[in-house]
Design an enzyme around this catalytic site. Structure first.
Site, PDB file in Angstrom:
ATOM      1  CB  ALA A  50      -0.882  -0.015   1.240  1.00  0.00           C
ATOM      2  CD  GLU A  93       1.391  -5.740   5.268  1.00  0.00           C
ATOM      3  OE1 GLU A  93       2.189  -6.662   5.526  1.00  0.00           O
ATOM      4  OE2 GLU A  93       0.717  -5.709   4.229  1.00  0.00           O
ATOM      5  CD  GLU A 109      -2.686  -7.569   2.388  1.00  0.00           C
ATOM      6  OE1 GLU A 109      -2.366  -6.396   2.078  1.00  0.00           O
ATOM      7  OE2 GLU A 109      -3.348  -7.855   3.395  1.00  0.00           O
ATOM      8  N   GLY A 148       0.551  -5.082   0.672  1.00  0.00           N
ATOM      9  CA  GLY A 148      -0.572  -5.083  -0.260  1.00  0.00           C
ATOM     10  C   GLY A 148      -0.205  -5.711  -1.598  1.00  0.00           C
TER      11      GLY A 148
HETATM   12  C1  3H9 Z   1       0.490  -2.324   3.394  1.00  0.00           C
HETATM   13  O1  3H9 Z   1       0.699  -2.814   2.332  1.00  0.00           O
HETATM   14  C2  3H9 Z   1      -0.829  -2.376   4.109  1.00  0.00           C
HETATM   15  C3  3H9 Z   1      -1.797  -3.358   3.509  1.00  0.00           C
HETATM   16  O2  3H9 Z   1      -1.580  -4.651   4.019  1.00  0.00           O
HETATM   17  C4  3H9 Z   1      -3.222  -3.058   3.876  1.00  0.00           C
HETATM   18  C5  3H9 Z   1      -3.779  -1.738   3.483  1.00  0.00           C
HETATM   19  C6  3H9 Z   1      -5.244  -1.640   3.695  1.00  0.00           C
HETATM   20  N1  3H9 Z   1       4.632   3.469   0.057  1.00  0.00           N
HETATM   21  O3  3H9 Z   1      13.441   1.658   0.568  1.00  0.00           O
HETATM   22  P1  3H9 Z   1      13.836   2.392  -0.658  1.00  0.00           P
HETATM   23  C7  3H9 Z   1       9.466   4.761  -1.173  1.00  0.00           C
HETATM   24  S1  3H9 Z   1       1.683  -1.479   4.237  1.00  0.00           S
HETATM   25  C8  3H9 Z   1       5.140   4.650  -0.276  1.00  0.00           C
HETATM   26  O4  3H9 Z   1      14.855   3.454  -0.528  1.00  0.00           O
HETATM   27  P2  3H9 Z   1      14.929  -0.059  -1.728  1.00  0.00           P
HETATM   28  C9  3H9 Z   1      10.539   5.083  -0.140  1.00  0.00           C
HETATM   29  O5  3H9 Z   1      10.079   5.975   0.824  1.00  0.00           O
HETATM   30  C10 3H9 Z   1       3.066  -1.489   3.135  1.00  0.00           C
HETATM   31  N2  3H9 Z   1       6.444   4.849  -0.553  1.00  0.00           N
HETATM   32  O6  3H9 Z   1      14.288   1.395  -1.828  1.00  0.00           O
HETATM   33  C11 3H9 Z   1      11.615   5.678  -1.026  1.00  0.00           C
HETATM   34  O7  3H9 Z   1      11.246   7.006  -1.294  1.00  0.00           O
HETATM   35  P3  3H9 Z   1      12.370   8.137  -1.494  1.00  0.00           P
HETATM   36  C12 3H9 Z   1       3.788  -2.780   3.166  1.00  0.00           C
HETATM   37  C13 3H9 Z   1       7.254   3.801  -0.494  1.00  0.00           C
HETATM   38  O8  3H9 Z   1      15.147  -0.506  -3.116  1.00  0.00           O
HETATM   39  C14 3H9 Z   1      11.487   4.880  -2.313  1.00  0.00           C
HETATM   40  O9  3H9 Z   1      10.186   4.293  -2.286  1.00  0.00           O
HETATM   41  N3  3H9 Z   1       4.995  -2.660   2.387  1.00  0.00           N
HETATM   42  C15 3H9 Z   1       6.798   2.535  -0.150  1.00  0.00           C
HETATM   43  O10 3H9 Z   1      16.057  -0.059  -0.754  1.00  0.00           O
HETATM   44  C16 3H9 Z   1      12.511   3.790  -2.442  1.00  0.00           C
HETATM   45  O11 3H9 Z   1      12.499   2.981  -1.276  1.00  0.00           O
HETATM   46  C17 3H9 Z   1       6.157  -2.294   2.952  1.00  0.00           C
HETATM   47  O12 3H9 Z   1       6.253  -2.101   4.135  1.00  0.00           O
HETATM   48  C18 3H9 Z   1       5.422   2.378   0.139  1.00  0.00           C
HETATM   49  N4  3H9 Z   1       4.896   1.194   0.460  1.00  0.00           N
HETATM   50  O13 3H9 Z   1      13.803  -0.962  -1.076  1.00  0.00           O
HETATM   51  C19 3H9 Z   1       7.327  -2.191   2.012  1.00  0.00           C
HETATM   52  N5  3H9 Z   1       7.842   1.678  -0.158  1.00  0.00           N
HETATM   53  O14 3H9 Z   1      13.216   7.658  -2.644  1.00  0.00           O
HETATM   54  C20 3H9 Z   1       8.100  -0.950   2.310  1.00  0.00           C
HETATM   55  C21 3H9 Z   1       8.918   2.389  -0.510  1.00  0.00           C
HETATM   56  O15 3H9 Z   1      11.587   9.362  -1.763  1.00  0.00           O
HETATM   57  N6  3H9 Z   1       9.176  -0.737   1.376  1.00  0.00           N
HETATM   58  N7  3H9 Z   1       8.582   3.669  -0.722  1.00  0.00           N
HETATM   59  O16 3H9 Z   1      13.121   8.182  -0.190  1.00  0.00           O
HETATM   60  C22 3H9 Z   1      10.363  -1.408   1.435  1.00  0.00           C
HETATM   61  O17 3H9 Z   1      10.571  -2.293   2.253  1.00  0.00           O
HETATM   62  C23 3H9 Z   1      11.439  -0.983   0.470  1.00  0.00           C
HETATM   63  O18 3H9 Z   1      11.147   0.318   0.048  1.00  0.00           O
HETATM   64  C24 3H9 Z   1      11.591  -1.882  -0.780  1.00  0.00           C
HETATM   65  C25 3H9 Z   1      12.611  -1.220  -1.759  1.00  0.00           C
HETATM   66  C26 3H9 Z   1      12.122  -3.260  -0.355  1.00  0.00           C
HETATM   67  C27 3H9 Z   1      10.302  -2.037  -1.507  1.00  0.00           C
END
Ligand code: 3H9
Length: 690
Positions: free
Chosen positions: A63, A125, A105, A102
């Site tokens: 998400a 999450e 999911e 998400g």
């Molecule tokens: C969810 O899904 C809830 C649902 O179950 C239910 C809902 C009803 N959203 O980490 P990076 C941005 S909760 C917005 O440096 P990497 C991040 O801020 C979500 N932005 O890259 C950064 O921005 P900036 C569950 C996001 O290659 C840029 O992307 N998912 C999101 O080292 C690059 O990120 C997670 O918790 C996001 N979801 O790693 C996954 N994710 O460049 C969270 C990232 O401006 N994300 N950004 O600073 C991660 O673990 C890592 O970002 C990922 C990439 C592994 C994907």
């Protein structure tokens, strides 16, 4: 910008590709595009199956976290997933990168999942203080069974493609470089073979055996009680999986929603979401853009093979960077190298590393007693005693030994980097790289910027920190930089309260209950009173304990006595010494309740943080939080001292500090900057020094 959604058709298969950089987060625009595309495919009479895939570096990473806390716009994620799940055409998710939250999911709502071997999938999450709120807690157990689902969702750790295939989360692996073609062929074959349109929600085979089995959940709770302490999300996740087993799908998914919303409204989750973004901010330096040149670091030199030097060395060895390790004598060198090996071998015993990997890492080390051997190092890190004259002497020599362009760094915890830099002929090449003990484990790296430190050094250190898996926080020069400076005041107040007659056990309990792994006195005993009390010029409880050969856990106990199982009881002797020192100093005896203990220990930390911001030592309030979380294990669900202070209310903190100032003196005088923020309503966690 790429097209957000493309819709193509091949062999009767619709290929829906979403491309929303950087990570295809499922924000409103993406959700709308997915719904629109699925509706189009449903109507498309030339289409028998749908492949859902993403462009860029990853399948949906979850998400869009930036939307949390704002009013949600339809279609919600749940609505989007309903459309996918209700598709009249067979659906296949084609996965690369990390299908997280998400994103996972979404994949679980497709009938089949194909992924490339490097892909990962998981539900992280919990790291945001949340639970998978779009069916993840309901569908994953139906694919992998209860024990694996409990582990995966409460740990938040993604699994790799092979494991996902084993567990039945993925149905097939594609060629690493041919995901799209393989996915289309797979979808076509499924249709041609009249494969069933599997809906994960209908499956009961993996969960049926857990119906009425309360024990599996209770045992899991007990086993992880320590790990989950203070966090709200793990318990809600367990409840969701219980519901998945016990209730019909529509009821249990409603329960998931309810438990998700409860977390979404919690301070713990707000803190963890804040930390997620704060962590990604620290590497951003306003006057050092990301495209600032960096220097190549192919070989590192470390001076000093003691506890810090050894730990620092391990970071580079583990990253495959050769290290020349310098000590004064062969004995000290052998001891240092021996400790490094022992540390690695203990990782092998814990199953975290293979013996082969240990030998590979050890192969990168070049131990020597010759400082001149550092001539070919691209980065030299000095980690010797905290004495200015010794450091100056070393840096003076390095100015002659190091090659042109080499970075000269000091691991000093408190000393003035500018003074050290002035002892070389190249102050622009000097900086602080301050690791936290144990340096091979603690994730914080303070990058200290001197008056003359050149910008490319800072960018190099930022890039390097990622390579050695540290979180960088930039600090200007100032006594103790950021983390040590703000946390030292907590230790001072703990000592003062003990002298006033508050039991160290009560102080430790209050800090433990706040969420730290241990209180200050437990920490003093663990680190060693000889280390803590070393610099004291006055008579202190610690120095008196050391004089009686009580060094803490390592020798005869300290504030606590320890039995053979390391179970601690407050030491009567330590209590006598506290009384003796207090009497000699004429300290008034003043009791304090738990709230006051907490305020007297932590409000000064907040106050010191405000000073660090005011003096421009830290760029952001959130950098201070990350420094405390990564360097001192400040409980992440409190968000760090600055975020926590904002939740308490700066007005209240200023008023309490002023009261303490009247009662206990100037150690509590509120900083003018803190007063200003309290008056203007500015949040400390949002302060940015441009
Ligand atoms: C969810 O899904 C809830 C649902 O179950 C239910 C809902 C009803 N959203 O980490 P990076 C941005 S909760 C917005 O440096 P990497 C991040 O801020 C979500 N932005 O890259 C950064 O921005 P900036 C569950 C996001 O290659 C840029 O992307 N998912 C999101 O080292 C690059 O990120 C997670 O918790 C996001 N979801 O790693 C996954 N994710 O460049 C969270 C990232 O401006 N994300 N950004 O600073 C991660 O673990 C890592 O970002 C990922 C990439 C592994 C994907």
């Amino acid at each position: 910008m790429p097209e957000l959604m493309t819709y193509e058709r091949e062999y009767g298969v619709a290929i829906i590709t979403i491309d929303s950089p950087p990570v295809n987060a499922l924000g409103h625009a993406v959700r709308s595009a997915v719904v629109e595309a699925f509706e189009k495919a449903a109507q498309d009479k030339d289409v028998d199956a749908i492949v859902l895939t993403c462009g860029g570096r990853t399948f949906f990473a979850g998400a869009d976290i930036t939307e949390f806390g704002k009013p949600m716009k339809s279609p919600h994620l749940g609505e989007m997933l309903d459309v996918i799940e209700a598709s009249p055409k067979l659906t296949v998710a084609a996965i690369h990168g990390t299908a997280l939250g998400g994103g996972c999911e979404t994949a679980l709502c497709c009938n089949y999942r194909i992924a490339i071997p490097s892909a990962k999938i998981g539900l992280p999450e919990v790291n945001l203080g949340l639970l998978p709120g779009a069916g993840g807690t309901q569908r994953l157990p139906r694919l992998v069974g209860v024990p694996i689902a409990l582990d995966m969702i409460t740990s938040g750790k993604p699994i790799n493609a092979n494991t996902a295939l084993d567990y039945g989360v993925f149905d097939k692996l594609a060629d690493e470089v041919a995901l799209r073609a393989d996915a289309v062929a797979y979808a076509r074959a499924l249709v041609d073979n009249e494969a069933p349109k599997v809906r994960v929600r209908d499956r009961e085979d993996k969960i049926a055996e857990y119906k009425g089995n309360i024990e599996v959940f209770d045992n899991f709770r007990k086993k992880n009680a320590r790990k989950f302490r203070g966090f709200k999300a793990p318990e809600n996740i367990i409840k969701c999986i219980e519901a998945a087993v016990e209730l019909p799908f529509d009821e249990s998914i409603a329960r998931e929603r309810e438990l998700f919303m409860e977390l979404m409204g919690s301070i713990e989750s707000a803190a963890q979401r804040y930390v997620f973004f704060a962590e990604r901010q620290t590497a951003k330096v306003p006057d050092v853009p990301n495209d600032t040149p960096t220097r190549d670091i192919k070989r590192v030199g470390v001076i000093g093979a003691g506890t810090m030097g050894g730990g620092i060395t391990m970071n580079f060895l583990s990253a495959g960077v050769p290290v020349t390790l310098v000590e004064q004598t062969e004995e000290a060198l052998d001891r240092g190298v021996g400790v490094i090996r022992k540390n690695y071998e203990s990782s092998v015993r814990k199953g975290r590393m293979s013996m082969d990997a240990v030998e590979t890492a050890m192969g990168f080390i070049n131990p020597t007693t010759e400082l001149e051997a550092l001539g070919d190092a691209d980065l030299i890190i000095e980690a010797v005693f905290e004495q200015m004259d010794i450091k100056k002497e070393i840096f003076g020599k390095l100015g002659k030994i190091a090659k042109d362009g080499a970075i000269l760094a000091s691991n000093t915890s408190y000393l003035d980097i500018d003074e050290i830099a002035a002892s070389t002929n190249r102050p622009q090449d000097v900086m602080g790289l301050h690791f936290f003990s144990p340096a091979n484990i603690m994730p914080l790296l303070e990058i200290v910027r001197g008056e003359n430190t050149s910008k490319d050094l800072i960018n190099t250190a930022m890039v390097l920190s990622k390579k050695i898996r540290k979180t960088p926080v930039l600090s200007r020069v100032g006594h103790g930089f950021i983390a040590n400076r703000v946390m030292t005041v907590r230790g001072k107040q703990a000592n003062m309260m003990a002298l006033q007659g508050v039991s160290p056990a009560d102080i430790d309990r209050v800090i433990f209950d706040y969420g730290f792994a241990m209180g200050p006195f437990q920490m003093f005993d663990l680190v060693g009173l000889d280390v803590i009390g070393r610099d004291a010029n006055e008579k202190t409880v610690a120095s008196e304990l050391v004089a009686r050969d009580r060094l803490g856990q390592k020798k005869n106990g300290g504030y606590y006595d320890y039995d053979e199982n390391r179970k601690a009881t407050l030491s009567p002797l330590a209590m006598d010494i506290i009384k003796e020192v207090a009497d000699e100093k004429g300290v008034d005896q003043i009791s304090a309740d738990d709230d006051e203990i907490l305020a007297r220990l932590l409000y000064p930390v907040v106050n010191e943080g405000a000073k660090v911001l005011d003096e421009n030592i830290a760029i952001r309030g959130s950098d201070i939080d990350i420094a405390c979380i990564k360097g001192y294990n400040w409980p992440v669900y409190r968000g760090g001292p600055m975020f926590w202070a904002d939740t308490v209310g700066l007005d209240k903190i200023v008023a309490t500090l002023s009261d303490f100032e009247k009662r206990f003196g100037e150690a509590f005088t509120p900083s003018p900057f803190l007063e200003k923020c309290a008056a203007s309503g500015e949040r400390l966690s949002q302060v940015v020094n441009e």
